[in-house]
Write an enzyme that holds these catalytic residues in place. Structure first.
Site, mmCIF file in Angstrom:
data_model
loop_
_atom_site.group_PDB
_atom_site.id
_atom_site.type_symbol
_atom_site.label_atom_id
_atom_site.label_comp_id
_atom_site.label_asym_id
_atom_site.label_seq_id
_atom_site.Cartn_x
_atom_site.Cartn_y
_atom_site.Cartn_z
ATOM 1 N N ASP A 42 0.814 -1.221 0.000
ATOM 2 C CA ASP A 42 0.000 0.000 0.000
ATOM 3 C C ASP A 42 0.844 1.266 0.000
ATOM 4 O OD1 ASP A 42 -2.278 -1.660 0.180
ATOM 5 O OD2 ASP A 42 -1.835 -1.908 2.304
ATOM 6 N N HIS A 72 -4.171 -2.818 -6.286
ATOM 7 C CA HIS A 72 -3.456 -1.605 -6.708
ATOM 8 C C HIS A 72 -4.473 -0.599 -7.243
ATOM 9 C CE1 HIS A 72 0.676 -3.737 -7.178
ATOM 10 N NE2 HIS A 72 0.190 -3.763 -5.962
HETATM 11 P P1 IMP Z 1 -2.229 -12.845 2.798
HETATM 12 O O1 IMP Z 1 -1.215 -12.370 1.822
HETATM 13 O O2 IMP Z 1 -3.645 -12.585 2.346
HETATM 14 O O3 IMP Z 1 -1.988 -14.268 3.209
HETATM 15 O O4 IMP Z 1 -2.065 -11.974 4.124
HETATM 16 C C1 IMP Z 1 -0.894 -12.027 4.927
HETATM 17 C C2 IMP Z 1 -0.559 -10.658 5.486
HETATM 18 O O5 IMP Z 1 -0.163 -9.788 4.444
HETATM 19 C C3 IMP Z 1 -1.726 -9.959 6.174
HETATM 20 O O6 IMP Z 1 -1.201 -9.168 7.227
HETATM 21 C C4 IMP Z 1 -2.294 -9.055 5.087
HETATM 22 O O7 IMP Z 1 -2.985 -7.960 5.611
HETATM 23 C C5 IMP Z 1 -1.010 -8.632 4.394
HETATM 24 N N1 IMP Z 1 -1.193 -8.284 2.983
HETATM 25 C C6 IMP Z 1 -1.318 -9.140 1.936
HETATM 26 N N2 IMP Z 1 -1.417 -8.472 0.780
HETATM 27 C C7 IMP Z 1 -1.344 -7.164 1.081
HETATM 28 C C8 IMP Z 1 -1.345 -5.970 0.287
HETATM 29 O O8 IMP Z 1 -1.427 -5.968 -0.936
HETATM 30 N N3 IMP Z 1 -1.235 -4.798 0.969
HETATM 31 C C9 IMP Z 1 -1.099 -4.766 2.317
HETATM 32 N N4 IMP Z 1 -1.077 -5.857 3.096
HETATM 33 C C10 IMP Z 1 -1.200 -7.050 2.485
HETATM 34 MG MG MG Z 2 -2.877 -2.286 -1.866
#
Ligand code: IMP
Ligand code: MG
Length: 365
Positions: A42, A72
């Site tokens: 982000d 995105h």
């Molecule tokens: P997962 O990737 O959905 O398994 O989530 C694992 C961790 O990564 C969690 O803390 C999510 O909030 C974080 N996370 C995954 N993708 C993003 C992203 O695109 N932006 C911010 N946090 C993310």
């Molecule tokens: Mg994002």
């Protein structure tokens, strides 16, 4: 060697291989750029990629990273766009949109984005992309360990990568509805580079969500640093000209895990730093810009350039500005402190939501 960052040209002309100098002299900007997040995702990669895709002649934008857990966002002429599968370059009709074999594909999300960007004829996905199925999404939100302890996005990416490692996941070439999009992505990207075309490899998430380099277990399901993005799309490390690491002017994090100097929710609101996750809608936790994290991210990704986004949130007078010289001194000091402390130039600065609200200092190269 001491580098004087008051003159960005000096730095860039002194780059070891003289490549940037050559580019300045010849006007030849063709290059392979990898863009990754320097914090916890982000950071505003989407907006910068959308800008670069409009500004530069990008022949191929190719997405690496995990999959549809990343949203995105970019805005153009008052309209907001969000992509979770396609690269953020869809507004340039001449840019081909690729998804590398390392990426997990959710076919329904992909199809709806292809429709939204009317990109049927310029979207290509690798036959080896693994597929997210309903059972993966269900598992992601029903397993306490994932949903509660780690705080995943619930998009099925972790369980799908687990099945991939077990070699039981389906891959894109098994899915008839994806047949029309299949293309050997690595082959296409390497061919474009041989033809001296611009390629932009888009990373997702951020350095400290990396399975290897983040705060395990509060991480995503694979590595997401620049090396991993290269691997995801099938380019070797020597094919990369620029690694652009994107930082936001403050740090945010969604989900669980450490966050140094985390602000209270009230303080976050007072500073105007309140944000909500683009995939999950969860409120993001916030903290001030973290130089120590930035320095380490630069090493982990071998950054050649930095971007800093949302400078207008820190310094509202910067909103919409496109010129560096006339920024308020404190904003310049913020940027120059990052350059001095990290030894890397900040070449792109975000000053607003629209993809054109960017200070582009690359023209000083
Ligand atoms: P997962 O990737 O959905 O398994 O989530 C694992 C961790 O990564 C969690 O803390 C999510 O909030 C974080 N996370 C995954 N993708 C993003 C992203 O695109 N932006 C911010 N946090 C993310
Ligand atoms: Mg994002």
């Amino acid at each position: 060697m001491e580098i004087d960052f008051s003159d960005i040209k000096t730095y860039l002309n002194n780059c070891a291989d003289g490549r940037l100098k050559y580019r300045r002299q010849t006007g030849d900007y063709m290059t392979c750029t990898v863009i990754v997040g320097g914090f916890y995702g982000d950071e505003g990669k989407g907006k910068l990629i959308a800008y670069l895709a409009q500004k530069d002649k990008i022949s191929i934008a190719v997405r690496g990273g995990v999959g549809p857990n990343a949203g995105h966002t970019f805005a153009f002429n008052g309209k907001k766009y969000k992509v979770r599968m396609l690269p953020s370059a869809g507004l340039n009709m001449n840019t081909k949109l690729f998804i590398g074999p390392g990426v997990l594909v959710d076919p329904a999300i992909l199809q709806s984005e292809i429709k939204a960007f009317d990109s049927q004829d310029r979207t290509f996905i690798d036959p080896n992309c693994a597929i997210i199925e309903k059972k993966h999404v269900d598992k992601d939100s029903s397993l306490d360990h994932l949903a509660q302890k780690v705080g995943t996005t619930g998009t099925g990416t972790g369980p799908a990568n687990a099945d991939r490692a077990l070699r039981i996941a389906k891959i894109a070439k098994n899915i008839p509805e994806l047949a029309v999009y299949l293309e050997d992505v690595s082959e296409a990207v390497n061919r474009a580079l041989e033809n001296n075309e611009n390629v932009l490899a888009e990373g997702t998430q951020g350095t400290y969500l990396s399975l290897y380099h983040g705060n395990y277990p509060y991480v995503t399901s694979k590595d997401v640093t620049a090396s991993a993005i290269c691997s995801d799309v099938g380019i070797g490390p020597k094919s990369v000209n620029e690694v652009l690491v994107v930082f936001k002017s403050y740090v945010t994090r969604v989900g669980q895990g450490p966050l140094n100097e985390e602000l209270t929710s009230d303080e976050t609101g007072n500073r105007g730093w309140q944000e909500f996750g683009s995939v999950t809608g969860r409120q993001r936790r916030a903290a001030p810009f973290d130089l120590a994290l930035a320095k380490k991210a630069i090493k982990l990704n071998s950054a050649s350039q930095l971007a800093v986004t949302k400078l207008d949130i820190l310094y509202p007078e910067c909103a919409g500005r496109k010129d560096y010289a006339n920024l308020p001194n404190k904003a310049k000091q913020f940027i120059e402190n990052i350059e001095n402390q990290t030894g890397k130039p900040v070449t792109l600065i975000g000053t607003g939501e629209d993809l054109n609200e960017v200070i582009d200092r690359r023209d000083q190269i």
